[in-house]
Design an enzyme around this catalytic site. Structure first.
Site, mmCIF file in Angstrom:
data_model
loop_
_atom_site.group_PDB
_atom_site.id
_atom_site.type_symbol
_atom_site.label_atom_id
_atom_site.label_comp_id
_atom_site.label_asym_id
_atom_site.label_seq_id
_atom_site.Cartn_x
_atom_site.Cartn_y
_atom_site.Cartn_z
ATOM 1 N N CYS A 65 1.168 -1.346 -0.103
ATOM 2 C CA CYS A 65 0.159 0.171 0.096
ATOM 3 C C CYS A 65 0.973 1.039 -0.121
ATOM 4 O O CYS A 65 1.977 1.085 -0.470
ATOM 5 C CB CYS A 65 -0.882 -0.035 1.200
ATOM 6 S SG CYS A 65 -0.284 0.201 3.030
HETATM 7 C C1 RB5 Z 1 -4.426 4.968 0.264
HETATM 8 O O1 RB5 Z 1 -4.202 6.645 -0.210
HETATM 9 C C2 RB5 Z 1 -3.311 5.040 1.422
HETATM 10 O O2 RB5 Z 1 -3.963 5.502 2.577
HETATM 11 C C3 RB5 Z 1 -2.865 3.504 1.711
HETATM 12 O O3 RB5 Z 1 -2.198 3.028 0.455
HETATM 13 C C4 RB5 Z 1 -2.143 3.088 2.765
HETATM 14 O O4 RB5 Z 1 -0.970 3.994 2.840
HETATM 15 C C5 RB5 Z 1 -2.603 3.026 3.989
HETATM 16 O O5 RB5 Z 1 -2.061 2.598 5.099
#
Ligand code: RB5
Length: 150
Positions: A65
């Site tokens: 993420c």
């Molecule tokens: C998405 O914008 C972001 O919040 C996600 O990819 C992650 O970093 C969450 O912890």
């Protein structure tokens, strides 16, 4: 090794490079999405890799993420999943050797592609030590899941 890989849109820019290197290294890769930079919800991708590991369709998973944090929090809600965000090589192998981590989480907005590849290689080459003290500690975590995971 069978490796499941997934990301949200924040992790998407890193996913193709990680998959390319895994395939080059001879791993069988299942790409569980996302398949574009459109915004999605990271818990859905954490669920996808958790289910793949828990069902035995993957030996381990890589979950990306933006920060490596949200996806890790979500993945650890699944009983039997031990996810860790590791942005340094020491943690990438020790998290397996001591903690038997089965989902490596990475933040594509934190690290670059070549460090990511290095971390994934290190993580997949590591093996759980099976040492008594680590088994005892993992047993305590499993007991938390049994007691509080209803
Ligand atoms: C998405 O914008 C972001 O919040 C996600 O990819 C992650 O970093 C969450 O912890």
């Amino acid at each position: 090794m069978n490796v499941a890989v997934a990301s949200d849109h924040g992790g998407f820019p890193l996913k193709a490079r990680v998959i390319e290197d895994l395939r080059k290294s001879g791993h069988q890769v299942t790409d569980l999405g996302t398949h574009s930079a459109d915004a999605v919800d990271y818990p859905d991708y954490a669920r996808a890799v958790a289910e793949a590991v828990l069902a035995g369709r993957a030996d381990r998973a890589v979950l990306l993420c933006g920060s490596g944090a949200g996806a890790c929090v979500a993945a650890n809600k699944f009983r039997g999943i031990r996810a860790a965000t590791c942005h340094d090589v020491f943690s990438a192998h020790q998290s397996v050797e001591d903690d038997d981590v089965n989902v490596l989480c990475l933040g594509a907005r934190v690290i670059g592609p070549e460090l990511a590849v290095d971390l994934v290689r290190t993580y997949l080459n590591a093996r759980f030590s099976g040492a008594e003290r680590h088994c005892r500690r993992l047993g305590k975590i499993a007991a938390f899941e049994a007691e509080f995971g209803k």
